[in-house]
Write an enzyme that holds these catalytic residues in place. Structure first.
Site, PDB file in Angstrom:
ATOM      1  N   TYR A   7      -2.590  -1.047  10.339  1.00  0.00           N
ATOM      2  CA  TYR A   7      -2.506  -1.264   8.897  1.00  0.00           C
ATOM      3  C   TYR A   7      -1.159  -0.808   8.360  1.00  0.00           C
ATOM      4  O   TYR A   7      -0.486  -1.536   7.620  1.00  0.00           O
ATOM      5  CB  TYR A   7      -3.644  -0.514   8.211  1.00  0.00           C
ATOM      6  CG  TYR A   7      -3.694  -0.680   6.710  1.00  0.00           C
ATOM      7  CD1 TYR A   7      -4.208  -1.839   6.139  1.00  0.00           C
ATOM      8  CD2 TYR A   7      -3.242   0.330   5.860  1.00  0.00           C
ATOM      9  CE1 TYR A   7      -4.255  -1.997   4.762  1.00  0.00           C
ATOM     10  CE2 TYR A   7      -3.290   0.185   4.480  1.00  0.00           C
ATOM     11  CZ  TYR A   7      -3.799  -0.978   3.940  1.00  0.00           C
ATOM     12  OH  TYR A   7      -3.851  -1.137   2.585  1.00  0.00           O
ATOM     13  N   SER A  31       0.868  -1.179   0.000  1.00  0.00           N
ATOM     14  CA  SER A  31       0.000   0.000   0.000  1.00  0.00           C
ATOM     15  C   SER A  31       0.897   1.218   0.000  1.00  0.00           C
ATOM     16  O   SER A  31       2.058   1.150   0.431  1.00  0.00           O
ATOM     17  CB  SER A  31      -0.881   0.003   1.254  1.00  0.00           C
ATOM     18  OG  SER A  31      -1.487   1.284   1.446  1.00  0.00           O
TER      19      SER A  31
END
Length: 261
Positions: free
Chosen positions: A155, A142
């Protein structure tokens, strides 16, 4: 001559489905990993097989249990006869303030976004070494592998760890002809980001992104397919950001408030 075999996790929708389509079009036999959406995975497998004449096997992956996920992968690789490409695409998103995050969700996100990808890569790499013909491992991380976001402690930490794991794996596996890279998407128009399948990213305005819109899953998939191919044989240990320029704008809001732009 047998076709190369590619494993794609999280292949029932979004980026994973587009990666599977791209690799199928390039002539890979496929193993499509999925979580809960068996129907979508089966439909995708049939679509790829019909369009490109390649095999497409399914494997139900419970990535919340890394031991089980590794056993599930080993079983399907025994059945199909090996592996040449592993795309660790599956992941879960999570937002919670640092002071409010709990151990259960921390462990769940790390299991899915880091530990299971590591265990799957272990199995794939061992087989690639034994096969003696090299291989490709691509980890979909990401943009938050590189930049933080409020509420993203769990995350961001998991994705950053997967990014560094990518580099260590690349270093260790290079002598065996195995490349390991990461693709780091920014906001992408997928069901995971509450965008219905089929809606084009161009219809979604994102003024804060220089490109003016989210990414298309096909655009991320094209990078993954490149890294999985022969043309990327000399590229390893890198993380390619695909974010429409989002990470270029860190100082823009502050400069605007200061009257500098």
């Amino acid at each position: 001559m047998s076709r190369p075999i590619a494993v794609v996790t999280g292949a029932s929708s979004g980026i994973g489905a587009e990666v599977a389509l791209a690799l199928g079009a390039l002539g890979h036999d496929l193993v499509l990993g999925y979580g809960r959406n068996a129907t979508a995975a089966k439909e995708l497998a049939e679509r790829i097989t019909e369009a490109h004449g390649v095999r497409a096997e399914l494997v139900a992956h419970d990535l919340t249990d890394p031991d089980l996920a590794q056993r599930q992968l080993d079983a399907v690789l025994d059945a199909v006869g090996g592996v040449d490409v592993l795309v660790n695409n599956a992941g879960i998103n999570r937002r919670a303030a640092v002071t409010e995050e709990d151990a259960e969700n921390w462990e769940r996100v790390f299991a899915v976004n880091l530990t299971s990808p590591f265990r799957l890569a272990q199995s794939a790499a061992a087989r690639m070494i034994a096969q003696g013909r090299g291989g490709r491992i691509v980890n979909v991380t990401s943009v938050h592998e590189h930049v933080p976001i409020v509420g993203g402690s769990t995350y961001c930490a998991a994705k950053a760890a997967l990014g560094m794991l990518t580099k260590v794996m690349a270093l260790e596996l290079a002598p065996h002809g195995i490349t390991v890279n990461a693709v780091a998407p920014g906001e992408t128009a997928t069901p995971m980001n509450n965008v219905p399948a089929g809606q084009d990213a161009a219809t979604i305005a994102r003024p804060a992104i220089p490109a003016g819109r989210p990414g298309r899953p096909q655009e991320v998939a094209s990078l993954v397919a490149y890294l999985a191919g022969a043309g990327a044989a000399y590229t390893t240990g890198t993380s390619i950001v695909s974010d429409g320029g989002l990470t270029l704008t860190a100082a823009v809001a502050n400069a605007a408030l200061a009257g500098q732009v």
